[in-house]
Design an enzyme around this catalytic site. Structure first.
Site, PDB file in Angstrom:
ATOM      1  N   ASP A 198       7.544  -8.382  -9.721  1.00  0.00           N
ATOM      2  CA  ASP A 198       7.454  -7.703  -8.429  1.00  0.00           C
ATOM      3  C   ASP A 198       7.996  -6.267  -8.623  1.00  0.00           C
ATOM      4  O   ASP A 198       8.756  -6.008  -9.561  1.00  0.00           O
ATOM      5  CB  ASP A 198       8.307  -8.467  -7.417  1.00  0.00           C
ATOM      6  CG  ASP A 198       8.440  -7.734  -6.103  1.00  0.00           C
ATOM      7  OD1 ASP A 198       7.407  -7.317  -5.551  1.00  0.00           O
ATOM      8  OD2 ASP A 198       9.583  -7.584  -5.623  1.00  0.00           O
TER       9      ASP A 198
ATOM     10  N   ASP B  60       8.860  -3.662  -5.561  1.00  0.00           N
ATOM     11  CA  ASP B  60       9.858  -3.265  -4.563  1.00  0.00           C
ATOM     12  C   ASP B  60      11.051  -4.206  -4.536  1.00  0.00           C
ATOM     13  O   ASP B  60      10.896  -5.416  -4.322  1.00  0.00           O
ATOM     14  CB  ASP B  60       9.231  -3.230  -3.164  1.00  0.00           C
ATOM     15  CG  ASP B  60       8.357  -2.012  -2.974  1.00  0.00           C
ATOM     16  OD1 ASP B  60       8.848  -0.899  -3.218  1.00  0.00           O
ATOM     17  OD2 ASP B  60       7.190  -2.180  -2.586  1.00  0.00           O
TER      18      ASP B  60
ATOM     19  N   GLY C   2       4.198  -5.158   3.675  1.00  0.00           N
ATOM     20  CA  GLY C   2       3.130  -4.172   3.842  1.00  0.00           C
ATOM     21  C   GLY C   2       3.565  -3.116   4.842  1.00  0.00           C
ATOM     22  O   GLY C   2       3.897  -3.428   5.993  1.00  0.00           O
ATOM     23  N   GLY C   3       3.575  -1.850   4.395  1.00  0.00           N
ATOM     24  CA  GLY C   3       4.108  -0.782   5.225  1.00  0.00           C
ATOM     25  C   GLY C   3       3.373  -0.597   6.552  1.00  0.00           C
ATOM     26  O   GLY C   3       4.006  -0.427   7.599  1.00  0.00           O
TER      27      GLY C   3
ATOM     28  N   HIS D 109       1.272   5.589   8.071  1.00  0.00           N
ATOM     29  CA  HIS D 109       1.442   4.966   6.766  1.00  0.00           C
ATOM     30  C   HIS D 109       0.817   5.807   5.657  1.00  0.00           C
ATOM     31  O   HIS D 109       1.372   5.918   4.558  1.00  0.00           O
ATOM     32  CB  HIS D 109       0.878   3.537   6.738  1.00  0.00           C
ATOM     33  CG  HIS D 109       1.203   2.829   5.461  1.00  0.00           C
ATOM     34  ND1 HIS D 109       0.257   2.533   4.504  1.00  0.00           N
ATOM     35  CD2 HIS D 109       2.396   2.417   4.956  1.00  0.00           C
ATOM     36  CE1 HIS D 109       0.866   1.952   3.474  1.00  0.00           C
ATOM     37  NE2 HIS D 109       2.151   1.867   3.728  1.00  0.00           N
TER      38      HIS D 109
ATOM     39  N   LYS E 270       3.289   8.498   5.078  1.00  0.00           N
ATOM     40  CA  LYS E 270       4.464   7.905   4.417  1.00  0.00           C
ATOM     41  C   LYS E 270       4.193   7.696   2.927  1.00  0.00           C
ATOM     42  O   LYS E 270       5.056   7.925   2.084  1.00  0.00           O
ATOM     43  CB  LYS E 270       4.823   6.580   5.111  1.00  0.00           C
ATOM     44  CG  LYS E 270       5.915   5.774   4.447  1.00  0.00           C
ATOM     45  CD  LYS E 270       5.322   4.692   3.557  1.00  0.00           C
ATOM     46  CE  LYS E 270       6.328   4.142   2.596  1.00  0.00           C
ATOM     47  NZ  LYS E 270       5.729   3.190   1.637  1.00  0.00           N
TER      48      LYS E 270
ATOM     49  N   THR F  83       2.944  -6.136  -3.306  1.00  0.00           N
ATOM     50  CA  THR F  83       2.315  -5.949  -2.009  1.00  0.00           C
ATOM     51  C   THR F  83       2.269  -4.459  -1.664  1.00  0.00           C
ATOM     52  O   THR F  83       1.761  -4.075  -0.617  1.00  0.00           O
ATOM     53  CB  THR F  83       3.151  -6.814  -1.006  1.00  0.00           C
ATOM     54  OG1 THR F  83       2.559  -8.084  -0.896  1.00  0.00           O
ATOM     55  CG2 THR F  83       3.359  -6.211   0.314  1.00  0.00           C
TER      56      THR F  83
ATOM     57  N   ASP G 136      12.520 -10.530  -5.651  1.00  0.00           N
ATOM     58  CA  ASP G 136      13.821 -10.239  -5.044  1.00  0.00           C
ATOM     59  C   ASP G 136      13.981 -10.829  -3.652  1.00  0.00           C
ATOM     60  O   ASP G 136      15.065 -10.743  -3.084  1.00  0.00           O
ATOM     61  CB  ASP G 136      14.028  -8.721  -4.930  1.00  0.00           C
ATOM     62  CG  ASP G 136      13.081  -8.120  -3.906  1.00  0.00           C
ATOM     63  OD1 ASP G 136      11.851  -8.268  -4.076  1.00  0.00           O
ATOM     64  OD2 ASP G 136      13.555  -7.519  -2.931  1.00  0.00           O
TER      65      ASP G 136
HETATM   66  C1  XBP Z   1       6.926  -4.863  -0.670  1.00  0.00           C
HETATM   67  C2  XBP Z   1       6.425  -4.462   0.631  1.00  0.00           C
HETATM   68  C3  XBP Z   1       5.903  -3.083   0.818  1.00  0.00           C
HETATM   69  C4  XBP Z   1       6.944  -1.990   0.699  1.00  0.00           C
HETATM   70  C5  XBP Z   1       6.401  -0.663   1.173  1.00  0.00           C
HETATM   71  O1  XBP Z   1       6.975  -6.280  -0.782  1.00  0.00           O
HETATM   72  O2  XBP Z   1       6.386  -5.268   1.557  1.00  0.00           O
HETATM   73  O3  XBP Z   1       5.359  -3.009   2.102  1.00  0.00           O
HETATM   74  O4  XBP Z   1       8.069  -2.309   1.507  1.00  0.00           O
HETATM   75  O5  XBP Z   1       5.234  -0.314   0.480  1.00  0.00           O
HETATM   76  P1  XBP Z   1       7.056  -6.993  -2.226  1.00  0.00           P
HETATM   77  P2  XBP Z   1       3.891   0.097   1.248  1.00  0.00           P
HETATM   78  O6  XBP Z   1       8.241  -6.424  -2.936  1.00  0.00           O
HETATM   79  O7  XBP Z   1       7.244  -8.455  -1.900  1.00  0.00           O
HETATM   80  O8  XBP Z   1       5.761  -6.725  -2.961  1.00  0.00           O
HETATM   81  O9  XBP Z   1       4.267   1.054   2.330  1.00  0.00           O
HETATM   82  O10 XBP Z   1       3.039   0.707   0.188  1.00  0.00           O
HETATM   83  O11 XBP Z   1       3.318  -1.168   1.823  1.00  0.00           O
HETATM   84 MG    MG Z   2      10.022  -7.344  -3.550  1.00  0.00          MG
END
Ligand code: XBP
Ligand code: MG
Length: 244
Positions: free
Chosen positions: A3, A5, A46-47, A73, A76, A114, A171
């Protein structure tokens, strides 16, 4: 299967959250997401979906706000790419060492996130080198966000591996649920936002990747993998054996 983020990179509190707030400010909105509120909003992956969920909480859920969420978004994402280019988004401590160890052992690496491809690829390239990853699945390839298993399933299909051969590192509870729904073993490396979540289904839970001089604590180890203060190749191999 990795993963991004909150796992490979420390990107949420001082990264995405800041970029969302800058986009709100530029658009003339009064809304700001503080550290605690962002923690609650992270439940929605997802942002763009997160912005929409926030608007819905505020009782704004009409087409106009959905369109605004799309524009916010997009902006962003541009801001986050600039932050990444400026070196403001860093790997979590110990990640570099783990990737080097895996690479030296010819372990095949893939990413299932994601996040949006437009920032994921340049960030991974800058921090680790894209060539390290055999497959990178982002929100564009797997639009059903975690906890949907499609990102992990797609990465598995690209690798041509059975689920048992590709443990996931995540995480968050959303990430764990996605990995488990795809049939993968899953190591969870918690962070400040996810520490209190319910990781009963995880195969190993650590409070960091761990380094020689700063070992990680093991929070749950149901298979008795006994990690040596860090997530290392030996621990991942023992996990693969435990999965049969
Ligand atoms: C990550 C997310 C993403 C980020 C922001 O989840 O949910 O939405 O927070 O990125 P994971 P975007 O770590 O479970 O993949 O704004 O590009 O969505
Ligand atoms: Mg994550």
């Amino acid at each position: 299967m990795l993963d991004v983020d909150g796992t490979l990179v420390d990107s949420e509190r001082d990264g995405h959250r800041v970029a969302f707030n800058r986009a709100f400010e530029e658009a003339g909105l009064e809304d700001r997401w503080d550290v605690a509120l962002y923690g609650e909003l992270l439940e929605v992956t997802g942002g763009e979906r997160r912005i929409n969920a926030f608007f819905e909480r505020r009782g704004k859920a009409d087409d106009e706000h959905r369109e605004l969420a799309g524009r916010l978004h997009a902006r962003k994402t541009e801001i986050f790419i600039e932050m990444a280019k400026a070196g403001e988004i860093e790997p979590r401590p110990g990640v570099g060492e783990l990737l080097e160890e895996l690479e030296e052992a010819d372990v095949r690496l893939s990413v299932a996130t994601t996040g949006t491809r437009a920032w994921v690829r340049p960030l991974l390239d800058r921090l680790f080198g894209l060539e390290r990853f055999e497959t990178i699945v982002t929100a564009e390839e797997a639009p059903e966000r975690k906890p949907d298993p499609s990102a992990h399933q797609l990465a598995l299909a690209h690798l041509g591996l059975p689920a048992a051969a590709a443990p996931a590192v995540e995480d968050s509870l959303n990430g764990l649920r996605a990995a488990k729904a795809a049939g993968l073993a899953c190591v969870v490396v918690v962070n400040d936002y996810t520490r209190e979540q319910d990781f009963a289904a995880a195969d190993l839970v650590l409070d960091g990747f761990g380094r020689q001089d700063d070992p990680a604590s093991t929070l749950a180890d149901p298979h008795r993998l006994d990690p040596p203060g860090r997530l290392d190749l030996g621990t991942l191999r023992r996990l693969a054996e435990a999965m049969g």
